[in-house]
Motif scaffolding. Structure first.
Motif, PDB file in Angstrom:
ATOM      1  N   GLU A 157       0.853  -1.193   0.000  1.00 24.44           N
ATOM      2  CA  GLU A 157       0.000   0.000   0.000  1.00 24.44           C
ATOM      3  C   GLU A 157       0.882   1.233   0.000  1.00 24.44           C
ATOM      4  O   GLU A 157       2.051   1.177   0.378  1.00 24.44           O
ATOM      5  N   GLN A 172       0.618   5.917  -0.061  1.00 25.05           N
ATOM      6  CA  GLN A 172      -0.132   7.159  -0.087  1.00 25.05           C
ATOM      7  C   GLN A 172       0.574   8.122  -1.021  1.00 25.05           C
ATOM      8  O   GLN A 172       1.803   8.221  -1.009  1.00 25.05           O
ATOM      9  N   ALA A 194       0.610  12.090  -2.249  1.00 25.56           N
ATOM     10  CA  ALA A 194       0.183  13.467  -1.953  1.00 25.56           C
ATOM     11  C   ALA A 194       0.227  14.268  -3.244  1.00 25.56           C
ATOM     12  O   ALA A 194       1.233  14.263  -3.947  1.00 25.56           O
ATOM     13  N   LEU A 200      -7.785   2.352  -5.119  1.00 28.75           N
ATOM     14  CA  LEU A 200      -7.893   3.579  -4.338  1.00 28.75           C
ATOM     15  C   LEU A 200      -8.898   3.340  -3.226  1.00 28.75           C
ATOM     16  O   LEU A 200     -10.041   2.982  -3.474  1.00 28.75           O
ATOM     17  N   LYS A 211      -9.014   5.526  -0.188  1.00 31.97           N
ATOM     18  CA  LYS A 211      -9.332   6.704   0.617  1.00 31.97           C
ATOM     19  C   LYS A 211      -8.761   7.950  -0.052  1.00 31.97           C
ATOM     20  O   LYS A 211      -7.665   7.919  -0.599  1.00 31.97           O
ATOM     21  N   GLU A 262      -8.281  12.073   1.043  1.00 34.81           N
ATOM     22  CA  GLU A 262      -8.383  13.047   2.136  1.00 34.81           C
ATOM     23  C   GLU A 262      -7.875  14.393   1.667  1.00 34.81           C
ATOM     24  O   GLU A 262      -6.928  14.463   0.891  1.00 34.81           O
ATOM     25  N   MET A 269      -4.577  13.739  -0.415  1.00 31.91           N
ATOM     26  CA  MET A 269      -3.886  12.494  -0.064  1.00 31.91           C
ATOM     27  C   MET A 269      -4.705  11.327  -0.608  1.00 31.91           C
ATOM     28  O   MET A 269      -5.873  11.167  -0.266  1.00 31.91           O
ATOM     29  N   LEU A 270      -4.076  10.510  -1.449  1.00 33.00           N
ATOM     30  CA  LEU A 270      -4.715   9.330  -2.018  1.00 33.00           C
ATOM     31  C   LEU A 270      -4.067   8.106  -1.413  1.00 33.00           C
ATOM     32  O   LEU A 270      -2.841   8.000  -1.389  1.00 33.00           O
ATOM     33  N   HIS A 271      -4.880   7.186  -0.910  1.00 29.32           N
ATOM     34  CA  HIS A 271      -4.393   5.961  -0.260  1.00 29.32           C
ATOM     35  C   HIS A 271      -4.754   4.769  -1.131  1.00 29.32           C
ATOM     36  O   HIS A 271      -5.925   4.556  -1.430  1.00 29.32           O
ATOM     37  N   TYR A 272      -3.759   4.001  -1.541  1.00 28.11           N
ATOM     38  CA  TYR A 272      -3.946   2.850  -2.400  1.00 28.11           C
ATOM     39  C   TYR A 272      -3.497   1.575  -1.701  1.00 28.11           C
ATOM     40  O   TYR A 272      -2.530   1.580  -0.952  1.00 28.11           O
TER      41      TYR A 272
END
Length: 63
Positions: free
Chosen positions: A18, A20, A22, A46, A48, A50, A57-60
């Motif tokens: 995983e 993140q 920015a 993807l 989340k 924020e 901020m993309l969380h994969y």
């Protein structure tokens, strides 16, 4: 953290589960690409998004 060169090596060795990313609304000019010259094919989902101040901020997570 660590820049594109470090991240690229981890992607190439399939060591990332995983990450993140920015995104800043600033044009920085030439940055360090994560993908130059490498044929990396790993699927991430993807999970989340924020807003942190001016950053997105993309969380994969790996599929």
């Amino acid at each position: 953290m660590g820049g594109g060169n470090l991240a690229r090596e981890f992607f190439k060795e399939n060591l990332i589960d995983e990450f993140q990313l920015a995104i800043a609304p600033i044009i920085l000019g030439k940055g360090i690409s994560l993908y130059i010259g490498d044929d990396i094919t790993v699927k991430f989902t993807l999970t989340k998004v924020e807003k942190l101040g001016q950053l997105a901020m993309l969380h994969y997570i790996k599929k």
